[in-house]
Design a protein around this motif. Sequence first.
Motif, PDB file in Angstrom:
ATOM      1  N   LEU A  85       1.467  34.306   3.699  1.00 24.22           N
ATOM      2  CA  LEU A  85       2.390  35.409   3.468  1.00 24.22           C
ATOM      3  C   LEU A  85       1.666  36.679   3.908  1.00 24.22           C
ATOM      4  CD1 LEU A  85       5.040  36.463   2.228  1.00 24.22           C
ATOM      5  CD2 LEU A  85       3.861  36.553   0.036  1.00 24.22           C
ATOM      6  N   HIS A  86       2.227  37.376   4.867  1.00 19.45           N
ATOM      7  CA  HIS A  86       1.597  38.584   5.413  1.00 19.45           C
ATOM      8  C   HIS A  86       2.443  39.819   5.210  1.00 19.45           C
ATOM      9  CE1 HIS A  86      -1.235  36.618   8.630  1.00 19.45           C
ATOM     10  NE2 HIS A  86      -1.540  36.267   7.403  1.00 19.45           N
ATOM     11  N   GLU A  87       1.723  40.935   5.229  1.00 14.89           N
ATOM     12  CA  GLU A  87       2.398  42.228   5.217  1.00 14.89           C
ATOM     13  C   GLU A  87       1.919  42.990   6.441  1.00 14.89           C
ATOM     14  OE1 GLU A  87       1.365  44.894   1.977  1.00 14.89           O
ATOM     15  OE2 GLU A  87       3.478  45.454   1.868  1.00 14.89           O
ATOM     16  N   THR A  96      -1.309  46.684  11.618  1.00 18.13           N
ATOM     17  CA  THR A  96      -2.223  45.710  11.017  1.00 18.13           C
ATOM     18  C   THR A  96      -1.446  44.725  10.149  1.00 18.13           C
ATOM     19  OG1 THR A  96      -2.587  47.159   9.119  1.00 18.13           O
ATOM     20  CG2 THR A  96      -4.183  47.310  10.917  1.00 18.13           C
ATOM     21  N   MET A  97      -2.022  43.556   9.996  1.00 16.93           N
ATOM     22  CA  MET A  97      -1.426  42.530   9.146  1.00 16.93           C
ATOM     23  C   MET A  97      -2.465  42.128   8.117  1.00 16.93           C
ATOM     24  SD  MET A  97       0.788  39.746  11.159  1.00 16.93           S
ATOM     25  CE  MET A  97      -0.450  39.222  12.319  1.00 16.93           C
ATOM     26  N   ARG A  98      -2.004  41.960   6.899  1.00 19.13           N
ATOM     27  CA  ARG A  98      -2.945  41.431   5.913  1.00 19.13           C
ATOM     28  C   ARG A  98      -2.236  40.403   5.043  1.00 19.13           C
ATOM     29  NH1 ARG A  98      -2.641  43.564   0.681  1.00 19.13           N
ATOM     30  NH2 ARG A  98      -0.936  45.042   0.479  1.00 19.13           N
ATOM     31  N   LEU A 121       6.342  35.463   6.780  1.00 22.96           N
ATOM     32  CA  LEU A 121       5.542  34.250   6.659  1.00 22.96           C
ATOM     33  C   LEU A 121       4.857  34.109   8.004  1.00 22.96           C
ATOM     34  CD1 LEU A 121       8.117  31.753   5.089  1.00 22.96           C
ATOM     35  CD2 LEU A 121       6.258  32.927   3.902  1.00 22.96           C
ATOM     36  N   MET A 122       3.585  33.781   7.982  1.00 25.28           N
ATOM     37  CA  MET A 122       2.865  33.611   9.230  1.00 25.28           C
ATOM     38  C   MET A 122       2.528  32.134   9.370  1.00 25.28           C
ATOM     39  SD  MET A 122       1.647  36.139  11.207  1.00 25.28           S
ATOM     40  CE  MET A 122       1.148  35.937  12.885  1.00 25.28           C
ATOM     41  N   MET A 123       3.168  31.508  10.332  1.00 25.61           N
ATOM     42  CA  MET A 123       2.879  30.097  10.590  1.00 25.61           C
ATOM     43  C   MET A 123       1.736  30.061  11.585  1.00 25.61           C
ATOM     44  SD  MET A 123       6.740  28.555  10.762  1.00 25.61           S
ATOM     45  CE  MET A 123       7.455  29.943  11.647  1.00 25.61           C
TER      46      MET A 123
END
Length: 179
Positions: A85-87, A96-98, A121-123
């Motif tokens: 799960l990313h923001e 940026t993604m975290r 969601l980051m697959m």
Amino acid sequence: MQIIKLSFMTIVRAAAGAFLMANILATPLRADEVKAGDLVITQAWSRATPGGAKTGGGYLTIENKGSAPDRLIGSSADVAGKVELHEMSMKGGVMTMRPLDKGLTIEPGKTVKLAPGGLHLMMEDLKSPLKQGDKVPVTLEFEKAGKVQVTLDVQGVGTQGPAGAGKMDMKKMPSDMKM
Ligand SMILES: [Cu+2]
């Protein structure tokens, strides 16, 4: 005989009315709406991955109709090595993604939307590219609602929203009704 005929017609009309009503009510309850406890998950979708890309985003809308908060604590998919799960946010002009290590809380009465440019969601480590029209099963895990299976509807590369959003609903109706 007249009375019987009338009451028969009344039943027919009532039945026709109920049928019409059921159709109207059924429209928002599309096949892609998933209920789990107090949560309602809709518009689960993804985007086709351009050649060779090993990651893909997953987007969906979660509504909490209950009176207590719930939390998305994990997710997985057969198509990916892992799903995080990313923001996504802008920091000093840089995107940026975290990962959200503590999960995502859905407050009662609130709707949380995972969408391009924000939460997603980051697959990761995709085993095969996502192609437009694919249906990708993803398992979400909530603290209270438990494990929930959703299906991501894969749209074209660069799409900004799910198919069937807004105006598109009407066009999509006939194919939905065949199901
Ligand atoms: Cu990401």
